[in-house]
Design a protein around this motif. Structure first.
Motif, PDB file in Angstrom:
ATOM      1  N   LEU A 143       0.833  -1.201   0.000  1.00 12.25           N
ATOM      2  CA  LEU A 143       0.000   0.000   0.000  1.00 12.25           C
ATOM      3  C   LEU A 143       0.870   1.254   0.000  1.00 12.25           C
ATOM      4  N   SER A 144       0.572   2.145  -0.913  1.00 12.21           N
ATOM      5  CA  SER A 144       1.271   3.428  -0.972  1.00 12.21           C
ATOM      6  C   SER A 144       0.298   4.516  -0.528  1.00 12.21           C
ATOM      7  N   LEU A 145       0.421   4.921   0.710  1.00 16.38           N
ATOM      8  CA  LEU A 145      -0.437   5.950   1.282  1.00 16.38           C
ATOM      9  C   LEU A 145       0.482   6.954   1.950  1.00 16.38           C
ATOM     10  N   ASP A 146       0.417   8.193   1.538  1.00 16.77           N
ATOM     11  CA  ASP A 146       1.365   9.203   1.982  1.00 16.77           C
ATOM     12  C   ASP A 146       0.961   9.806   3.328  1.00 16.77           C
ATOM     13  N   ILE A 147       0.997   8.983   4.353  1.00 16.76           N
ATOM     14  CA  ILE A 147       0.731   9.418   5.726  1.00 16.76           C
ATOM     15  C   ILE A 147       1.386   8.391   6.636  1.00 16.76           C
ATOM     16  N   GLU A 148       1.819   8.823   7.782  1.00 17.94           N
ATOM     17  CA  GLU A 148       2.462   7.901   8.717  1.00 17.94           C
ATOM     18  C   GLU A 148       1.449   6.876   9.224  1.00 17.94           C
ATOM     19  N   PRO A 149       1.808   5.590   9.243  1.00 17.42           N
ATOM     20  CA  PRO A 149       0.870   4.557   9.720  1.00 17.42           C
ATOM     21  C   PRO A 149       0.308   4.827  11.107  1.00 17.42           C
ATOM     22  N   SER A 150       1.122   5.331  12.016  1.00 18.88           N
ATOM     23  CA  SER A 150       0.622   5.559  13.381  1.00 18.88           C
ATOM     24  C   SER A 150      -0.456   6.638  13.426  1.00 18.88           C
ATOM     25  N   ARG A 151      -0.478   7.545  12.448  1.00 20.83           N
ATOM     26  CA  ARG A 151      -1.531   8.568  12.410  1.00 20.83           C
ATOM     27  C   ARG A 151      -2.873   7.972  12.000  1.00 20.83           C
ATOM     28  N   VAL A 152      -2.832   6.855  11.298  1.00 23.04           N
ATOM     29  CA  VAL A 152      -4.056   6.191  10.866  1.00 23.04           C
ATOM     30  C   VAL A 152      -4.460   5.086  11.831  1.00 23.04           C
ATOM     31  N   LEU A 153      -3.498   4.269  12.236  1.00 23.20           N
ATOM     32  CA  LEU A 153      -3.799   3.064  13.017  1.00 23.20           C
ATOM     33  C   LEU A 153      -3.744   3.271  14.526  1.00 23.20           C
ATOM     34  N   GLY A 154      -3.170   4.359  14.958  1.00 26.25           N
ATOM     35  CA  GLY A 154      -3.062   4.626  16.388  1.00 26.25           C
ATOM     36  C   GLY A 154      -1.609   4.822  16.778  1.00 26.25           C
ATOM     37  N   PRO A 155      -1.391   5.542  17.869  1.00 31.12           N
ATOM     38  CA  PRO A 155      -0.023   5.850  18.300  1.00 31.12           C
ATOM     39  C   PRO A 155       0.688   4.639  18.880  1.00 31.12           C
ATOM     40  N   LEU A 156       1.989   4.674  18.829  1.00 29.22           N
ATOM     41  CA  LEU A 156       2.802   3.584  19.422  1.00 29.22           C
ATOM     42  C   LEU A 156       2.786   3.619  20.910  1.00 29.22           C
TER      43      LEU A 156
END
Length: 156
Positions: A143-156
């Motif tokens: 997947l090429s999505l120009d946003i940090e994964p943690s901003r979408v899936l939740g913080p670390l």
């Protein structure tokens, strides 16, 4: 594709697994708080504290998927739209269960009632996570999505 681009793509799959692991852990901590044997009123207060953290984290995770991740997957992989709809239905069901748990904890329901609410959430959440991982991990690795994964899936 550069090594950095490949790492960023694989990060989506790794991040999803990581977020699911953290949510499973948060649920276990919440269940342990309830099972601690504290008086019912104290257990309800403690559950509200743990539930707030767990419930907010789970809700934000699902809202991020619905808002950003699933539309990107649906556009890149139209064949997965039925899978994404099922996952969104799960999100709605889990949100309803979380609302019921929060209402029960707020009204100091008996420990057994609260435990049943948590068991229901745990069962649906685990089934949902396993299905989501089976259906989407391979897709997330490309997947090429120009946003940090943690901003979408939740913080670390």
């Amino acid at each position: 594709m550069t090594e950095g681009e490949k790492s960023r793509l694989v990060a989506w799959a790794d991040e999803l697994r990581s977020v699911h692991a953290r949510l499973r852990n948060a649920l276990a901590v919440t269940q342990e708080a309830l099972a601690s044997g504290a008086p019912a009123q104290a257990a309800s207060r403690e559950l509200l504290l743990f539930c707030h953290g767990f419930c907010v984290a789970l809700t934000e995770h699902h809202e991020g998927e619905d808002r950003q991740l699933f539309p990107a997957i649906g556009e890149a992989h139209p064949e997965l739209r039925d899978v994404l709809r099922k996952l969104e239905q799960d999100h709605s069901m889990i949100a309803h269960l979380i609302g019921q748990l929060q209402a029960a904890a707020s009204s100091s329901e008996p420990r057994e009632t609260l435990a049943r609410h948590l068991e229901g959430i745990a069962a649906i959440m685990e089934s949902h996570f396993r299905y989501e991982e089976r259906q989407l991990l391979v897709v997330l690795q490309s997947l090429s999505l120009d946003i940090e994964p943690s901003r979408v899936l939740g913080p670390l």
